[in-house]
Design an enzyme around this catalytic site. Sequence first.
Site, short mmCIF file in Angstrom:
data_model
loop_
_atom_site.label_atom_id
_atom_site.label_comp_id
_atom_site.label_asym_id
_atom_site.label_seq_id
_atom_site.Cartn_x
_atom_site.Cartn_y
_atom_site.Cartn_z
N ASP A 54 0.90 -1.10 -0.05
CA ASP A 54 0.00 0.12 0.01
C ASP A 54 0.89 1.26 -0.16
O ASP A 54 2.01 1.43 0.72
CB ASP A 54 -0.85 -0.04 0.98
CG ASP A 54 -2.11 -0.98 1.20
OD1 ASP A 54 -2.35 -1.37 -0.13
OD2 ASP A 54 -2.39 -1.38 2.07
N ASP A 368 65.24 5.46 -14.16
CA ASP A 368 63.80 6.22 -13.71
C ASP A 368 64.25 7.55 -13.71
O ASP A 368 65.08 8.07 -14.28
CB ASP A 368 63.68 5.68 -11.96
CG ASP A 368 62.37 5.59 -11.78
OD1 ASP A 368 61.89 6.76 -11.50
OD2 ASP A 368 61.54 4.62 -11.69
N LYS A 478 58.16 3.96 -18.62
CA LYS A 478 57.31 4.00 -17.46
C LYS A 478 56.67 5.47 -17.36
O LYS A 478 57.58 6.45 -17.15
CB LYS A 478 58.18 3.88 -16.32
CG LYS A 478 57.73 3.86 -14.86
CD LYS A 478 58.72 3.63 -13.65
CE LYS A 478 58.11 4.12 -12.41
NZ LYS A 478 59.09 3.69 -11.37
N TRP A 479 55.58 5.48 -17.70
CA TRP A 479 54.57 6.78 -17.60
C TRP A 479 54.39 7.19 -16.22
O TRP A 479 53.23 6.60 -15.78
CB TRP A 479 53.57 6.58 -18.68
CG TRP A 479 52.78 7.90 -18.81
CD1 TRP A 479 52.03 8.47 -18.15
CD2 TRP A 479 53.03 8.63 -20.13
NE1 TRP A 479 51.44 9.57 -18.86
CE2 TRP A 479 51.79 9.63 -19.93
CE3 TRP A 479 53.26 8.22 -21.24
CZ2 TRP A 479 51.60 10.54 -20.91
CZ3 TRP A 479 53.20 9.32 -22.33
CH2 TRP A 479 52.21 10.48 -22.17
N ASP A 480 54.86 8.10 -15.68
CA ASP A 480 54.44 8.58 -14.29
C ASP A 480 53.63 9.77 -14.20
O ASP A 480 53.65 10.40 -15.08
CB ASP A 480 55.93 8.67 -13.65
CG ASP A 480 55.90 8.48 -11.88
OD1 ASP A 480 54.72 8.44 -11.47
OD2 ASP A 480 56.90 8.56 -11.41
N ASN A 482 52.64 12.32 -10.91
CA ASN A 482 52.91 12.59 -9.39
C ASN A 482 52.01 13.49 -8.74
O ASN A 482 52.25 14.12 -7.82
CB ASN A 482 54.34 12.70 -8.91
CG ASN A 482 55.14 11.17 -9.28
OD1 ASN A 482 54.81 10.29 -8.76
ND2 ASN A 482 56.34 11.41 -10.09
N CYS A 520 52.11 4.50 -14.02
CA CYS A 520 52.50 5.00 -12.43
C CYS A 520 51.88 6.05 -12.19
O CYS A 520 51.98 7.00 -13.05
CB CYS A 520 54.02 4.64 -12.39
SG CYS A 520 54.87 5.33 -10.89
N ASP A 542 54.30 2.67 -4.27
CA ASP A 542 55.66 2.88 -3.94
C ASP A 542 56.22 2.00 -2.74
O ASP A 542 57.17 2.32 -2.31
CB ASP A 542 55.87 4.31 -3.53
CG ASP A 542 55.94 5.19 -4.94
OD1 ASP A 542 56.18 4.62 -6.06
OD2 ASP A 542 55.78 6.45 -5.02
C1 DGJ Z 1 57.12 8.17 -8.40
C2 DGJ Z 1 57.05 6.21 -8.72
O1 DGJ Z 1 56.19 5.76 -8.06
C3 DGJ Z 1 58.33 6.02 -8.28
O2 DGJ Z 1 58.49 4.56 -8.62
C4 DGJ Z 1 59.81 6.83 -9.08
O3 DGJ Z 1 59.40 6.58 -10.47
C5 DGJ Z 1 59.30 8.50 -8.59
N1 DGJ Z 1 58.04 8.66 -9.03
C6 DGJ Z 1 60.25 9.20 -9.49
O4 DGJ Z 1 59.98 10.44 -9.27
#
Ligand code: DGJ
Length: 719
Positions: A54, A368, A478-480, A482, A520, A542
């Site tokens: 209802d 790196d 490795k293409w970071d 941050n 990354c 990391d």
């Molecule tokens: C962050 C990455 O996770 C690390 O492995 C390393 O490549 C640093 N950056 C380098 O600045």
Amino acid sequence: MAIYATDRQFHLQTKNTSYIIGIYHQKYPLHLYWGGRFLKEVNLEYFAEEPVADRAAGIHSVVNEDKHVFLTDMSMEFSVLGDGLYRTPTLHAKYADGSTVSDFIYKGYKIYDGKSKPCGLPAVYAEAGDKVQTLELYLEDEARGLKVCLSYSVFEDFDVITRSACYENISDKTVELLSAQSATVDFYAPGYKLLHICGDWCREGSVEYAKLDHTHICIDSKRGSSSAMAQPFAALMEADASETHGKVYAFSFVYSGSFQIEAERDSVGQTRINVGISPFDFCWSLKEKETFQTPEVVLVYSNQGIGKMSRIFHNLYRKRLCRGIYRDKVRPMVINHWDATGVNFAEEQLIRIADFGADIGLELFVMDDGWFGDAREGVRPLGDWFVNKKKFPNGLKNMVDHINKSGMGFGIWFEPEVVSPESHLYQDHPEWCMKAPGKESTQMFYQLLLDFSLPEVQEYIVDTVSNVLDSADIVYVKWDFNRNIVETKNQMQRHKYILGVYRVLDILTEKYPNVLFEGCSSGGGRFDPGMLYYMPQTWTSDNQQAMSRLKIQHGMSMIYPVVSMTAHVGQIDCGVDKYNNQLNTAAMVAMGANFGFEMDLSRLSKAELEQVRKYVQIYRSIRDTVQFGDFYRLSSPFEEENTAWEYVSENQVVLFTFQKSSQVNGEEWRILFQGLDETAVYESEGKEYDGEVLMKLGYRVLLGAFVNESHCFIFNRVK
Ligand code: DGJ
């Protein structure tokens, strides 16, 4: 046939599931069913029309003449502001006159073989011979001149359905999309819980469950990046569902920017899941004749808990999301110097680390951060993607040739999406930075963000990265990334940014098909299906401390295949401490994924070098199984004292065990294997084991006094 249409219903069928949509009152696409596959054709129309309770008609909207059926009790596949439902809608649009109310009606459908690629976006794909069909449902708000196409692609053998939506403005005025979700599913899900993966930097992959009372739970990222804080994933589970039992409905979003997955349980017991781009600071101006394609969502149903759910995701993502020659190839064992040197290194130091790596049998040296730009004390000129002549007076090729001669491939690090204020790039093009009017751009980790929505920025990155890749024999990138987005100039820019990143990755991965790309973002800060489409592996975290890593990899394996997670033995105090062998534990955890080292191997003692050489040999003998076998989480570091991971291929089974604490006089630890051929016979360390016995009676793992004790057991099939 994966999809068939009856009078007013659409049946989508995978190997083990059915998903049924009905069209109600020629208007609403209803969600009628999702779960185990029906054995025969069923008509669920009556079910949708059953009165439920209802209801007070002033509070709930009525949808049939005898006034017993209420819209509130309907489960929807698409919903708008103005449908009288009060659950968060799929679409929230603002029209030129300021109104935000929509009114869509169903217009028709199309079914076709295969799947088309959403323009400019990563997506799961079909290959020739795959049993894949797509259903498109067309809806339109005639008064407003806005259309939507809801797409459902059914991957029959992969047991998966993908969904997305595409909006088209056929009016002569701009429509603002305030929220355009990719998929809405309403469920009857009493007492269910929601599994999600959260965390932070160095703490990716935390497994959490939220009880879904009459609440609204929002898992999201507003960072412009999928983030380490929340995975674009959620699974609705029966209250007692577990690793091996119970119903699970999972959603994984193929997108790398800000997202949201909302779960909302309303007063009448409907649970709605919405998945899409985060509406936070989002407003897409859809001009006349323009379309807006949403990213896609992958839907997985499991009736055997989250273990089976994960294996469905792993199989699909490994084979029909990742691309390129590395998709089906074993991945190289890496030596990276980052943990050992940081940015302050000399060429000879790298060569020494690499030579030790080659000597123990590693296959790829990765250079790196720190190799680029003009050499200046204390300056890291991100954006200047040319080789630092002071560090490499003889050029990059000289170094690469040396590494190649030692038998290893050479890989290199970039962080293309950012720029340092000290760089030539910034001095030449300050206008290329992401900027909000009236505010200084925020530096994070001493970096500013490049505005990747600009074609000139995209071109610069393609050119400079290409120059480096063309200068020597480079087989890995490795293409970071941050940092996150802080300020934007308007509400479309977060999404445009990620579209720009996708475009650049599209160009580079196509131009360099033989290069292995690894994503990354300070570890797993952008570990998502969108990135896996371009880069088949991701630096998981990391954090390389073994017991933390155990949790991180375990959590990420909820969605991502083992081969997509890179894991290195990091810089640790490797004194071969018999009581608590950290080197062994770190190696076992890393060997449970895509294995490598990140340390100065030249600092190891002779005995330690022999130890690591042994791990390289072991990994080589199990790599196929670990990287491409079926993965079973036999016990969880989040819930239990001891963890066990099992990997099964046709001719081998690999078991890793991890004992967290000292367990003198502990209880017996008997491990019941899963997924074996019951008729098979395996050999391990000179003894034979029946597959059936390993599954029914189990395998006894010796527990002892050692903290963080870990082992690798290999069973090779002999019969
Ligand atoms: C962050 C990455 O996770 C690390 O492995 C390393 O490549 C640093 N950056 C380098 O600045």
